[in-house]
Design an enzyme around this catalytic site. Sequence first.
Site, mmCIF file in Angstrom:
data_model
loop_
_atom_site.group_PDB
_atom_site.id
_atom_site.type_symbol
_atom_site.label_atom_id
_atom_site.label_comp_id
_atom_site.label_asym_id
_atom_site.label_seq_id
_atom_site.Cartn_x
_atom_site.Cartn_y
_atom_site.Cartn_z
ATOM 1 N N ARG A 90 30.601 14.830 6.423
ATOM 2 C CA ARG A 90 30.526 14.447 7.827
ATOM 3 C C ARG A 90 29.072 14.203 8.231
ATOM 4 N NH1 ARG A 90 29.566 16.914 12.642
ATOM 5 N NH2 ARG A 90 30.724 16.160 14.468
ATOM 6 N N ASP A 150 40.869 12.528 25.541
ATOM 7 C CA ASP A 150 41.409 13.885 25.411
ATOM 8 C C ASP A 150 42.072 14.330 26.715
ATOM 9 O OD1 ASP A 150 39.791 14.605 22.749
ATOM 10 O OD2 ASP A 150 38.428 13.697 24.193
ATOM 11 N N ARG A 153 45.375 12.715 27.077
ATOM 12 C CA ARG A 153 46.350 13.398 26.216
ATOM 13 C C ARG A 153 46.829 14.684 26.864
ATOM 14 N NH1 ARG A 153 42.682 12.242 20.820
ATOM 15 N NH2 ARG A 153 43.770 10.337 20.121
ATOM 16 N N HIS A 177 33.668 15.858 22.187
ATOM 17 C CA HIS A 177 34.883 15.161 21.770
ATOM 18 C C HIS A 177 35.097 15.524 20.301
ATOM 19 C CE1 HIS A 177 37.945 12.166 21.172
ATOM 20 N NE2 HIS A 177 37.201 11.514 20.273
#
Length: 317
Positions: A90, A150, A153, A177
């Site tokens: 990552r 988000d 959602r 996020h």
Amino acid sequence: MHSTQKIALIGTGFVGMSYAYSLLNQGYGNELVLIDVNRDKAEGEAMDLNHGLPFAPSKLQIYAGNFKDCSDADLVVITAGAAQKPGQSRLDLLRVNAKIMQSITRDVIASGFDGIFLVATNPVDVLTQVVLQESSWERQRVIGSGCTLDSARLRYEIGKRLNVDSRDIYGFVLGEHGDSEFVAWSRVTVGGKPLADVIEETPLLEWKDLDQIYRNVRDAAQDIISRKQATYYAIGMALVRTSKAILDDENAILPVSSLVVDEYPEAAGVCIGLPTQVSGKGVDHIIKIKLSSEELEKLSASADILRESLSAIGIKA
């Protein structure tokens, strides 16, 4: 403030084109230029969208271009970025995308662009800060999509449980996020009624359900990716909503990502998702809402994670 409503979209992948498709279907904007390292891809996407104009609610000039076309844009939306490769960490991906953001920012500014940046490439909070640092602009003019998706959602999940239109549910997911995001449960309302009162009055939702709702929201992207390899429709629509707030000078309250100075000491120095008044200035101001002590601790922990990522790419928060 914005007369042309010209948007430059950098990146014609799934997210970028979901955004462009949403713009076209919602009849928003007057001019859209598509910019991509793959010029043929940008040209093909512009052709495809243009063929839908006879069915669109309003006219939109759509074409493929280059960074010079950003010069008179009101808004530059960045969705470009590298995808994670097998065996790539990552952090390695972050470093690659940080360099891409720096290059894009330099090229856009070199065109004479004097508008507002809206960043969607992940990790969006960190990359928003990269654009901010590279541009050396005032913080109001660099915005990340933050927790807008988000929060949508969250509203959907609560609405599904209560059998209530999600548009009548108001609440925020805040912070990074990413995995450290959190729900500000103390601020959630349903039709103006505090969530605590709703839970007391209906058997459809219990306190114990909130953790599952949070997990559904937090893990939504991975759940979708495991089924269809990517998420793009909803974020495309979220970006249109934010674009409209900017170009129409709406003063809308959205949980976008921008640089915190002293509004929330727990998150000072980082770009992070917080309730924000979004206008023609970009960020008009970050809204200070009363969070519980537990929520403030979560905000602090989320900000610390972002500080670590920034430090890893040489940015001091």
